[in-house]
Scaffold this motif. Structure first.
Motif, PDB file in Angstrom:
ATOM      1  N   ASP A  37     -11.497   5.857   7.237  1.00 29.71           N
ATOM      2  CA  ASP A  37     -12.373   5.927   6.067  1.00 29.71           C
ATOM      3  C   ASP A  37     -11.982   7.067   5.134  1.00 29.71           C
ATOM      4  O   ASP A  37     -12.046   6.932   3.908  1.00 29.71           O
ATOM      5  CB  ASP A  37     -13.827   6.107   6.510  1.00 29.71           C
ATOM      6  CG  ASP A  37     -14.438   4.816   7.033  1.00 29.71           C
ATOM      7  OD1 ASP A  37     -13.876   3.741   6.758  1.00 29.71           O
ATOM      8  OD2 ASP A  37     -15.482   4.884   7.718  1.00 29.71           O
ATOM      9  N   LEU A  38     -11.597   8.208   5.706  1.00 29.11           N
ATOM     10  CA  LEU A  38     -11.244   9.331   4.821  1.00 29.11           C
ATOM     11  C   LEU A  38      -9.895   9.088   4.146  1.00 29.11           C
ATOM     12  O   LEU A  38      -9.715   9.402   2.972  1.00 29.11           O
ATOM     13  CB  LEU A  38     -11.271  10.661   5.581  1.00 29.11           C
ATOM     14  CG  LEU A  38     -10.127  11.070   6.494  1.00 29.11           C
ATOM     15  CD1 LEU A  38      -9.029  11.798   5.722  1.00 29.11           C
ATOM     16  CD2 LEU A  38     -10.640  11.985   7.611  1.00 29.11           C
ATOM     17  N   GLU A  39      -8.917   8.519   4.871  1.00 30.44           N
ATOM     18  CA  GLU A  39      -7.612   8.280   4.270  1.00 30.44           C
ATOM     19  C   GLU A  39      -7.658   7.144   3.254  1.00 30.44           C
ATOM     20  O   GLU A  39      -6.939   7.158   2.253  1.00 30.44           O
ATOM     21  CB  GLU A  39      -6.575   7.961   5.347  1.00 30.44           C
ATOM     22  CG  GLU A  39      -6.322   9.089   6.340  1.00 30.44           C
ATOM     23  CD  GLU A  39      -5.686  10.316   5.706  1.00 30.44           C
ATOM     24  OE1 GLU A  39      -5.284  10.265   4.539  1.00 30.44           O
ATOM     25  OE2 GLU A  39      -5.608  11.353   6.399  1.00 30.44           O
TER      26      GLU A  39
ATOM     27  N   GLY B  89      -6.926  11.273  -2.598  1.00 31.97           N
ATOM     28  CA  GLY B  89      -5.768  11.943  -2.027  1.00 31.97           C
ATOM     29  C   GLY B  89      -5.380  11.466  -0.648  1.00 31.97           C
ATOM     30  O   GLY B  89      -4.475  12.019  -0.022  1.00 31.97           O
ATOM     31  N   GLY B  90      -6.036  10.407  -0.151  1.00 34.74           N
ATOM     32  CA  GLY B  90      -5.750   9.913   1.190  1.00 34.74           C
ATOM     33  C   GLY B  90      -4.495   9.046   1.238  1.00 34.74           C
ATOM     34  O   GLY B  90      -3.962   8.618   0.217  1.00 34.74           O
ATOM     35  N   PHE B  91      -4.041   8.771   2.469  1.00 35.74           N
ATOM     36  CA  PHE B  91      -2.855   7.947   2.696  1.00 35.74           C
ATOM     37  C   PHE B  91      -3.307   6.540   3.076  1.00 35.74           C
ATOM     38  O   PHE B  91      -3.762   6.305   4.197  1.00 35.74           O
ATOM     39  CB  PHE B  91      -1.979   8.546   3.795  1.00 35.74           C
ATOM     40  CG  PHE B  91      -1.411   9.894   3.441  1.00 35.74           C
ATOM     41  CD1 PHE B  91      -0.413  10.020   2.488  1.00 35.74           C
ATOM     42  CD2 PHE B  91      -1.883  11.046   4.049  1.00 35.74           C
ATOM     43  CE1 PHE B  91       0.101  11.253   2.149  1.00 35.74           C
ATOM     44  CE2 PHE B  91      -1.372  12.289   3.725  1.00 35.74           C
ATOM     45  CZ  PHE B  91      -0.376  12.396   2.769  1.00 35.74           C
TER      46      PHE B  91
ATOM     47  N   ALA C 160      -4.506   4.562   6.657  1.00 33.20           N
ATOM     48  CA  ALA C 160      -5.824   3.951   6.801  1.00 33.20           C
ATOM     49  C   ALA C 160      -5.705   2.517   7.304  1.00 33.20           C
ATOM     50  O   ALA C 160      -6.445   2.094   8.211  1.00 33.20           O
ATOM     51  CB  ALA C 160      -6.569   3.980   5.465  1.00 33.20           C
ATOM     52  N   GLU C 161      -4.763   1.762   6.758  1.00 32.73           N
ATOM     53  CA  GLU C 161      -4.556   0.377   7.198  1.00 32.73           C
ATOM     54  C   GLU C 161      -4.186   0.325   8.677  1.00 32.73           C
ATOM     55  O   GLU C 161      -4.717  -0.495   9.443  1.00 32.73           O
ATOM     56  CB  GLU C 161      -3.455  -0.274   6.356  1.00 32.73           C
ATOM     57  CG  GLU C 161      -3.162  -1.715   6.740  1.00 32.73           C
ATOM     58  CD  GLU C 161      -2.025  -2.305   5.923  1.00 32.73           C
ATOM     59  OE1 GLU C 161      -1.786  -3.517   6.040  1.00 32.73           O
ATOM     60  OE2 GLU C 161      -1.361  -1.539   5.176  1.00 32.73           O
TER      61      GLU C 161
ATOM     62  N   LEU D 174     -14.192  -4.632   6.291  1.00 35.05           N
ATOM     63  CA  LEU D 174     -14.488  -4.215   4.915  1.00 35.05           C
ATOM     64  C   LEU D 174     -13.545  -3.109   4.464  1.00 35.05           C
ATOM     65  O   LEU D 174     -13.132  -3.073   3.296  1.00 35.05           O
ATOM     66  CB  LEU D 174     -15.945  -3.745   4.825  1.00 35.05           C
ATOM     67  CG  LEU D 174     -16.996  -4.837   5.003  1.00 35.05           C
ATOM     68  CD1 LEU D 174     -18.389  -4.233   5.094  1.00 35.05           C
ATOM     69  CD2 LEU D 174     -16.930  -5.839   3.871  1.00 35.05           C
ATOM     70  N   GLY D 175     -13.189  -2.213   5.385  1.00 32.25           N
ATOM     71  CA  GLY D 175     -12.224  -1.172   5.042  1.00 32.25           C
ATOM     72  C   GLY D 175     -10.885  -1.756   4.641  1.00 32.25           C
ATOM     73  O   GLY D 175     -10.280  -1.348   3.634  1.00 32.25           O
ATOM     74  N   LEU D 176     -10.403  -2.732   5.393  1.00 30.69           N
ATOM     75  CA  LEU D 176      -9.137  -3.390   5.046  1.00 30.69           C
ATOM     76  C   LEU D 176      -9.264  -4.142   3.723  1.00 30.69           C
ATOM     77  O   LEU D 176      -8.331  -4.140   2.901  1.00 30.69           O
ATOM     78  CB  LEU D 176      -8.737  -4.358   6.155  1.00 30.69           C
ATOM     79  CG  LEU D 176      -8.219  -3.722   7.450  1.00 30.69           C
ATOM     80  CD1 LEU D 176      -8.102  -4.768   8.542  1.00 30.69           C
ATOM     81  CD2 LEU D 176      -6.866  -3.047   7.220  1.00 30.69           C
TER      82      LEU D 176
END
Length: 414
Positions: free
Chosen positions: A67-69, A74-76, A80-81, A112-114
């Motif tokens: 979630d943070l990335e 500025g996240g990667f 995250a994926e 949902l994140g993806l």
């Protein structure tokens, strides 16, 4: 306390199962909190001989890190994926003692994140919508008020041992899934479907700022879309909904920036200027507010706002670097320092990575929406090339002109 507190602090700071993840943290702060949590678990393993990073701990810490990335500035995104997919794999294993309802909520959270990661990639837009619809179908089949009590073999984690938070978590994810489907519909010009999903999202969670703001920005978008004839009274409704969103959370800059766009479209520059300045007071790097203020103020008047924005560690302050470059090149005649500003602008997502912001259409002048926009990256490369040429750096100028031509598809400004 030495070993457990940092882990619980990480879960509390994340709060991703019933709020927008990491609501009070910058990406640096969130990474520090997660690192401390992992260090405490490692220390506990050495002190007690317990297994380091059990699967349950991996699931929560991986989800929080994803979630943070994927969600904080500025996240990667690639990381995250990978983490979302890793959590889905862990949840699918038979030996993970997670109560079925908790596992369902975590699965939908990762889907949902993806979906959010893929939303701004035109080639993966259909995947993003599929993930969101899958999550919505799963959530629609679950009744958080009728589930069985957590058994003794399951985890005890606060969203699932408190009935109020449990229902809130379900509503929050229903709301998120509807917003994500709606955004995919908007990007594929299915506006009626988008309006339906956004309205349902507000009904799912009436007090949710993100749902209210998404519906408000949709109606503002429809004001400027020539294909949106079926949506009546968008002008008045957009203003009303934006004012409502602004009152819901006065610490969020988005509603003030879009109110500035609304007032500017009505030729009320005084109110538009006030709204843009309010948005920049909250978020100095806001790309919509910054561009709006640029249309109203001179480069000299804009300079203090740009300097404040460039002090922020933000990937969307390219507008500010570009304005400073224009000021130093066109007004001050300092092409050497202007080159540095234009180079910084070209590293920013709002200049180079256009297509990654759901509010990108509001970067344009709301009074001239019929004009076909030129990519800002192409214009910025052209301005950089002109600086190189005046400095006598002809090889660098040639390369910059070539990049400008590529970025603008050969449609360079004269």
């Amino acid at each position: 306390a030495q070993f457990g507190v940092p882990y619980l602090q990480a879960l509390s700071a994340w709060s991703g199962m019933y709020l927008t993840p990491w609501p009070f943290c910058t990406i640096g702060q969130a990474r520090t909190i997660l690192r401390n949590a992992r260090d405490s678990i490692t220390a506990a393993g050495k002190a007690w001989g317990r297994p380091t990073n059990s699967k349950i701990e991996q699931i929560f810490l991986h989800t929080a890190e994803a979630d943070l990335e994927g969600g904080l500035v500025g996240g990667f995104v690639i990381e995250a994926e990978r983490l979302y997919k890793r959590v889905l794999d862990l949840l699918a294993e038979d030996d993970v003692s997670v109560e079925s309802y908790a596992a369902t909520m975590l699965k939908t959270h990762c889907l949902l994140g993806l979906g959010k990661l893929y939303l701004y990639d035109a080639e993966r837009l259909s995947e993003a919508e599929a993930f969101a619809r899958n999550a919505l179908d799963i959530l629609s089949s679950v009744d958080p008020t009728q589930r069985n009590c957590i058994d003794s073999q399951s985890i005890c984690f606060y969203p699932w041992n408190n009935s109020a938070l449990n229902k809130m978590s379900h509503s929050f994810h229903m709301c998120m899934s509807r917003q994500l489907v709606a955004e995919a519909c908007i990007r594929s010009s299915r506006y009626d479907d988008a309006k339906l999903f956004l309205s349902d999202a507000v009904k799912d969670l009436p007090g949710n700022f993100d749902a209210a703001f998404a519906l408000a920005s949709f109606h503002l978008r429809m004001m400027f879309d020539s294909d949106a004839d079926s949506c009546e009274n968008n002008d008045a409704l957009a203003r009303t909904l934006l004012l409502k969103a602004a009152k819901m959370d006065t610490t969020r800059s988005g509603p003030f920036a879009l109110l500035g766009v609304w007032y500017e479209s009505q030729n009320d520059e005084a109110r538009a200027k006030g709204c843009y300045q309010k948005a920049l007071a909250i978020d100095p790097s806001h790309p919509v507010a910054g561009r709006g203020l640029k249309r109203i103020l001179s480069l000299d008047e804009l300079q203090p706002f740009c300097e404040r924005a460039t002090k922020q560690n933000s990937p969307v302050n390219g507008w500010a670097w570009r304005c400073l470059g224009q000021k130093r090149s066109w007004v001050d005649g300092e092409d050497s320092s202007a080159v540095i500003c234009f180079q910084q602008a070209l590293r920013c997502r709002d200049i180079q990575g256009q297509g990654s912001d759901s509010h990108e259409m509001f970067y344009l002048d709301p009074k001239n929406t019929s004009i076909v926009p030129v990519r800002e990256s192409g214009e910025t490369w052209g301005e950089l090339a002109n600086c190189y040429r005046r400095l006598g750096k002809y090889s660098a100028a040639t390369r910059a002109y070539e990049e400008a031509s590529i970025a603008s598809d050969g449609c360079l400004s004269p």
